[in-house]
Motif scaffolding. Sequence first.
Motif, PDB file in Angstrom:
ATOM      1  N   ARG A 165       0.959  -1.168  -0.007  1.00 61.10           N
ATOM      2  CA  ARG A 165      -0.111   0.029  -0.071  1.00 61.10           C
ATOM      3  C   ARG A 165       0.872   1.297   0.109  1.00 61.10           C
ATOM      4  O   ARG A 165       1.988   1.168   0.250  1.00 61.10           O
ATOM      5  CB  ARG A 165      -0.901  -0.084   1.095  1.00 61.10           C
ATOM      6  CG  ARG A 165      -0.132   0.061   2.459  1.00 61.10           C
ATOM      7  CD  ARG A 165      -1.450   0.033   3.729  1.00 61.10           C
ATOM      8  NE  ARG A 165      -0.593  -0.475   5.140  1.00 61.10           N
ATOM      9  CZ  ARG A 165      -0.503   0.357   5.938  1.00 61.10           C
ATOM     10  NH1 ARG A 165      -1.194   1.528   6.063  1.00 61.10           N
ATOM     11  NH2 ARG A 165       0.336   0.119   7.098  1.00 61.10           N
ATOM     12  N   LYS A 166       0.493   2.438  -0.579  1.00 63.07           N
ATOM     13  CA  LYS A 166       0.959   3.516  -0.385  1.00 63.07           C
ATOM     14  C   LYS A 166       0.871   4.038   0.821  1.00 63.07           C
ATOM     15  O   LYS A 166      -0.035   4.322   1.514  1.00 63.07           O
ATOM     16  CB  LYS A 166       0.236   4.493  -1.455  1.00 63.07           C
ATOM     17  CG  LYS A 166       0.959   4.402  -2.843  1.00 63.07           C
ATOM     18  CD  LYS A 166       0.598   5.530  -3.755  1.00 63.07           C
ATOM     19  CE  LYS A 166       0.955   5.284  -4.984  1.00 63.07           C
ATOM     20  NZ  LYS A 166       1.171   6.447  -5.869  1.00 63.07           N
ATOM     21  N   ILE A 167       2.059   4.538   1.388  1.00 63.77           N
ATOM     22  CA  ILE A 167       2.308   5.322   2.956  1.00 63.77           C
ATOM     23  C   ILE A 167       2.729   6.810   2.428  1.00 63.77           C
ATOM     24  O   ILE A 167       3.992   6.654   1.912  1.00 63.77           O
ATOM     25  CB  ILE A 167       2.906   4.381   3.749  1.00 63.77           C
ATOM     26  CG1 ILE A 167       2.180   3.139   3.893  1.00 63.77           C
ATOM     27  CG2 ILE A 167       3.122   4.949   5.228  1.00 63.77           C
ATOM     28  CD1 ILE A 167       2.856   1.973   4.967  1.00 63.77           C
ATOM     29  N   LYS A 168       2.199   7.622   2.902  1.00 67.74           N
ATOM     30  CA  LYS A 168       2.763   9.083   2.609  1.00 67.74           C
ATOM     31  C   LYS A 168       2.819   9.516   4.171  1.00 67.74           C
ATOM     32  O   LYS A 168       1.830   9.418   4.984  1.00 67.74           O
ATOM     33  CB  LYS A 168       1.759  10.033   1.819  1.00 67.74           C
ATOM     34  CG  LYS A 168       2.001   9.421   0.650  1.00 67.74           C
ATOM     35  CD  LYS A 168       1.061  10.432  -0.326  1.00 67.74           C
ATOM     36  CE  LYS A 168       1.914  11.465  -0.636  1.00 67.74           C
ATOM     37  NZ  LYS A 168       1.649  12.508  -1.815  1.00 67.74           N
ATOM     38  N   ILE A 169       3.964  10.307   4.433  1.00 72.51           N
ATOM     39  CA  ILE A 169       4.278  11.192   5.685  1.00 72.51           C
ATOM     40  C   ILE A 169       4.463  12.609   4.894  1.00 72.51           C
ATOM     41  O   ILE A 169       5.484  12.825   4.344  1.00 72.51           O
ATOM     42  CB  ILE A 169       5.348  10.844   6.352  1.00 72.51           C
ATOM     43  CG1 ILE A 169       5.468   9.310   6.628  1.00 72.51           C
ATOM     44  CG2 ILE A 169       5.810  11.495   7.483  1.00 72.51           C
ATOM     45  CD1 ILE A 169       4.535   8.750   7.856  1.00 72.51           C
ATOM     46  N   GLY A 170       3.265  13.391   5.288  1.00 67.51           N
ATOM     47  CA  GLY A 170       3.390  14.664   4.470  1.00 67.51           C
ATOM     48  C   GLY A 170       3.305  14.248   2.855  1.00 67.51           C
ATOM     49  O   GLY A 170       2.675  13.377   2.501  1.00 67.51           O
TER      50      GLY A 170
END
Length: 189
Positions: A165-170
């Motif tokens: 899955r895509k995980i974004k931090i900012g």
Amino acid sequence: MQSFKGYMIPGLYFENDYCLYILRWEETPTQIKKMTQLWLITPENKRICYIDPAEGIPVFNKYHLFDEVTGAQINIQEDRNYIKIWCRTSNEEILSVDIQPEVTLENRIVNLLLNIRYTKKLLITKEKTETGKAFSNEPVRIVAITDAKVIFHGTSQGKLIKPKRKIKIGDGEISEKALINYCVHNLEE
């Protein structure tokens, strides 16, 4: 911009759908000269940060919006063949990590290119954190990670795998490849 120097591992993803980021700053522009952060993203997308020293929490909170931020004791042993990390709060071990880095031919080529100023400028990212602060990342050297194991609250998180899955931090995203990014990380004041 404030420059943090050291390394980051932008996302190790495991079979149990947990993701771990590791940030180890050997130099910071703050009153805290060294800082280590372990970011854990759970399958439910809960974001937890363990930070050593705890005095770094206000610096962290300036840039990030996590569900939990906890001061912890983080110990790291490392050499060319492994990185071993232990994280504890109070007297409880929360997290242990075993990482096997390996310098590959691909890494050697990328690192050679990083030494060329023109290429380095092309690789600098310019994005924003969750709180809207600008950041840029200037890689100095890249090392591949061939294997990693994480135990969280006594439970193994399974094998290191490619992210499902895509995980974004900012604006930043989890790395497709498991790697150590020795870098200068610039954060807006």
